[in-house]
Design an enzyme around this catalytic site. Structure first.
Site, mmCIF file in Angstrom:
data_model
loop_
_atom_site.group_PDB
_atom_site.id
_atom_site.type_symbol
_atom_site.label_atom_id
_atom_site.label_comp_id
_atom_site.label_asym_id
_atom_site.label_seq_id
_atom_site.Cartn_x
_atom_site.Cartn_y
_atom_site.Cartn_z
ATOM 1 C CG HIS A 307 50.956 8.684 52.642
ATOM 2 N ND1 HIS A 307 51.213 9.710 53.513
ATOM 3 C CD2 HIS A 307 51.258 9.133 51.404
ATOM 4 C CE1 HIS A 307 51.652 10.742 52.811
ATOM 5 N NE2 HIS A 307 51.694 10.423 51.541
ATOM 6 C CG ASP A 364 52.867 7.847 43.730
ATOM 7 O OD1 ASP A 364 52.688 8.789 42.943
ATOM 8 O OD2 ASP A 364 53.658 7.898 44.683
HETATM 9 N N1 ACO Z 1 53.585 -3.097 51.413
HETATM 10 C C1 ACO Z 1 53.717 -3.949 52.462
HETATM 11 N N2 ACO Z 1 53.943 -3.557 53.731
HETATM 12 C C2 ACO Z 1 54.007 -2.236 53.967
HETATM 13 C C3 ACO Z 1 53.848 -1.284 52.931
HETATM 14 C C4 ACO Z 1 53.631 -1.749 51.626
HETATM 15 N N3 ACO Z 1 53.478 -0.887 50.598
HETATM 16 N N4 ACO Z 1 53.972 -0.032 53.435
HETATM 17 C C5 ACO Z 1 54.188 -0.181 54.752
HETATM 18 N N5 ACO Z 1 54.201 -1.514 55.064
HETATM 19 C C6 ACO Z 1 54.355 -2.091 56.414
HETATM 20 C C7 ACO Z 1 55.802 -2.026 56.887
HETATM 21 O O1 ACO Z 1 56.515 -3.190 56.540
HETATM 22 C C8 ACO Z 1 55.604 -1.867 58.373
HETATM 23 O O2 ACO Z 1 55.270 -3.127 58.912
HETATM 24 P P1 ACO Z 1 55.764 -3.534 60.403
HETATM 25 O O3 ACO Z 1 55.103 -2.539 61.322
HETATM 26 O O4 ACO Z 1 55.297 -4.919 60.569
HETATM 27 O O5 ACO Z 1 57.255 -3.399 60.383
HETATM 28 C C9 ACO Z 1 54.364 -0.992 58.507
HETATM 29 O O6 ACO Z 1 53.611 -1.263 57.303
HETATM 30 C C10 ACO Z 1 54.655 0.513 58.597
HETATM 31 O O7 ACO Z 1 55.431 0.874 57.461
HETATM 32 P P2 ACO Z 1 56.676 1.854 57.518
HETATM 33 O O8 ACO Z 1 57.580 1.547 56.378
HETATM 34 O O9 ACO Z 1 57.248 1.858 58.896
HETATM 35 O O10 ACO Z 1 55.931 3.234 57.303
HETATM 36 P P3 ACO Z 1 56.593 4.568 56.825
HETATM 37 O O11 ACO Z 1 55.678 5.638 57.244
HETATM 38 O O12 ACO Z 1 58.011 4.655 57.285
HETATM 39 O O13 ACO Z 1 56.639 4.429 55.231
HETATM 40 C C11 ACO Z 1 55.946 4.455 52.955
HETATM 41 C C12 ACO Z 1 55.674 4.951 54.389
HETATM 42 C C13 ACO Z 1 57.425 4.703 52.603
HETATM 43 C C14 ACO Z 1 55.084 5.236 51.990
HETATM 44 C C15 ACO Z 1 55.622 2.935 52.885
HETATM 45 O O14 ACO Z 1 54.255 2.734 53.168
HETATM 46 C C16 ACO Z 1 55.979 2.320 51.520
HETATM 47 O O15 ACO Z 1 57.117 1.922 51.311
HETATM 48 N N6 ACO Z 1 55.010 2.276 50.566
HETATM 49 C C17 ACO Z 1 55.293 1.776 49.227
HETATM 50 C C18 ACO Z 1 55.943 2.873 48.399
HETATM 51 C C19 ACO Z 1 54.980 3.958 48.023
HETATM 52 O O16 ACO Z 1 53.881 3.698 47.553
HETATM 53 N N7 ACO Z 1 55.434 5.220 48.194
HETATM 54 C C20 ACO Z 1 54.667 6.393 47.801
HETATM 55 C C21 ACO Z 1 54.152 7.135 49.002
HETATM 56 S S1 ACO Z 1 53.167 8.523 48.482
HETATM 57 C C22 ACO Z 1 54.318 9.677 48.018
HETATM 58 O O17 ACO Z 1 55.365 9.787 48.578
HETATM 59 C C23 ACO Z 1 53.988 10.520 46.925
#
Ligand code: ACO
Length: 428
Positions: A307, A364
């Protein structure tokens, strides 16, 4: 004494005021930075940018705190009704008994949608994704109520639009589901409460009267409350930015629905169930899936994990996980997906990659398991999220309008080509 931040650019120091929120959080007000120094700030994805001062929702991601208008999400989910929470978010205070019944009566009055709108459904393919239909029909409401397009609406006109939105979204959504399954639509019943009326429009059939199960209605009430607002997330920011151009409220909410649809935002609830089903059918050890999620060359991510703002745990996920257990038990359903979800959670929480990045289950991760138990098809999951989020979007929009916020228009750092002369086609 007001606090000041100092920014030094090429030896020159600029003083910028610090704004302190009611929970003591700090923000550097950079509004004048460009006119003072010529520099703008750069923050892709707004990871560290406050876009507004808001009194709607307080979120502390480090400590897993979420409050609507000061009331904790835990207390509201346990004790309140969704419609009461909608009133709270939109009006700022919990309603008295008479305010609540007036609010409910005003919503109930508008549950029907214009018969002409029924024809839209006929034009969609029968397997049309309900989110596409819901967003289009919400926007279409502005054409049925052209007064809403006037940016100088009176308070009463705005209130009427809010009642219409709250009343018609359940009807529009349930009818999108009926289109999806190819069944005739069911009209709203105004003697039922908000959740019951929605369930009845979803599941009632001409050949079979639908009996509303209080366990199902209660679970739905809780889910709607847990989704009702989440401060300046992708869809709320979309609603505010679209509304800031003085586009009408129906269209601004429709834009929010579209933003929510993406799998990185609300669309994750559909993606989570699809992922759990794939893992179940595949049968390979969970560690393989965790390895895939960690592999930067693999597009697979653990959906429902991570998140932008929660770096400890998502308080909504905790409540939903418990609610999922309760609902499955009360309805006597055994869903293998919940066991997979729990195991996956444990494997991920003990893995260095997830620990180092503070990746926890989000709202979610478990919500789809409840929706599935309630008989709601996967394609409707994000619509369910939108139903819950509607009062939050309205509250965010209303605050933006009442505070007379300027049009949303970020700056950029241009990194393209410098000026060059046009080359005629035959000389290229
Ligand atoms: N699985 C694996 N790796 C992940 C995940 C995941 N679900 N989420 C984040 N990471 C990793 C990224 O690859 C990144 O790694 P790095 O630092 O080595 O490059 C690090 O964790 C940070 O992630 P970001 O994508 O930079 O974080 P951001 O804040 O931009 O994204 C998000 C947040 C979009 C929610 C992300 O965690 C994600 O894609 N999650 C899966 C989708 C999801 O569940 N979305 C619902 C969110 S709740 C809502 O909106 C209602």
């Amino acid at each position: 004494m007001s606090e000041i931040a100092e920014v030094k650019i090429n030896g020159q120091t600029y003083e910028l005021p610090i704004i302190t929120g009611s929970e003591d959080e700090k923000g550097i007000d950079i509004t004048k930075l460009r006119s003072l120094s010529g520099a703008v700030t750069l923050d892709s994805g707004y990871k560290n940018t406050g876009s507004t001062k808001s009194a709607v929702t307080y979120l502390d991601g480090e400590n897993g705190i979420l409050r609507y208008r000061g009331y904790s999400i835990e207390e509201l989910a346990e004790k309140a009704s969704f419609i009461e929470v909608a009133y709270l978010l939109i009006n700022g205070e919990l309603p008295t008994k008479s305010q609540l019944s007036e609010f409910e009566a005003n919503i109930t009055k508008h549950t029907l949608i214009h018969e002409d709108m029924k024809r839209f459904y006929e034009a969609y393919p029968s397997k049309a994704h309900p989110m596409g239909i819901v967003a289009s029909l919400l926007c279409s409401l502005s054409t049925f109520y052209p007064d809403s397009q006037n940016p100088n609406r009176t308070e009463e006109e705005i209130e009427l639009t809010i009642y219409r939105l709250l009343a018609k979204l359940p009807t529009i959504s349930a009818w999108a589901y009926k289109n999806f399954v190819g069944h005739p639509v069911v009209y709203p019943k105004n003697n039922l409460n908000y959740e019951e009326n929605f369930l009845n429009m979803m599941f009632s059939l001409p050949a079979e009267k639908y009996k509303i199960d209080p366990v199902v209605a209660d679970a739905l009430n809780k889910l709607l409350i847990l989704h009702a607002d989440h401060e300046q997330n992708c869809s709320a920011s979309t609603v505010r930015i679209v509304g800031s151009s003085h586009a009408n409220l129906y269209s601004s909410i429709s834009a929010g629905v579209i933003a929510l649809w993406g799998p990185l935002h609300g669309g994750a609830n559909q993606a989570v169930i699809e992922m759990l089903e794939t893992i179940y059918e595949d049968g390979t050890p969970l560690e393989n899936w965790i390895a895939k999620a960690k592999d930067k060359n693999d597009p697979f991510r653990l959906m429902g994990f991570g998140h932008r703002v929660y770096k400890n745990f998502d308080p909504r996920a905790k409540i939903i996980k418990k609610a999922a257990d309760d609902v499955l038990e009360k309805l006597g359903i055994q869903d293998p997906l919940i066991e997979i979800a729990k195991e996956l959670e444990q494997v991920a929480l003990n893995d260095e990659y997830f620990k180092a990045r503070n990746l926890y289950p989000n709202v979610d991760f478990y919500s789809g398991i409840i929706y599935k138990a309630l008989g709601i098809p996967t394609e409707m999951f994000t619509v369910m999220f939108a139903l819950g989020r509607l009062p939050g979007w309205i509250a965010q929009w209303k605050e933006m309008i009442e505070n007379k916020e300027p049009i949303g228009r970020p700056r950029q750092i241009y990194v393209g080509a410098n000026e060059r002369s046009y080359v005629p086609l035959d000389e290229r």
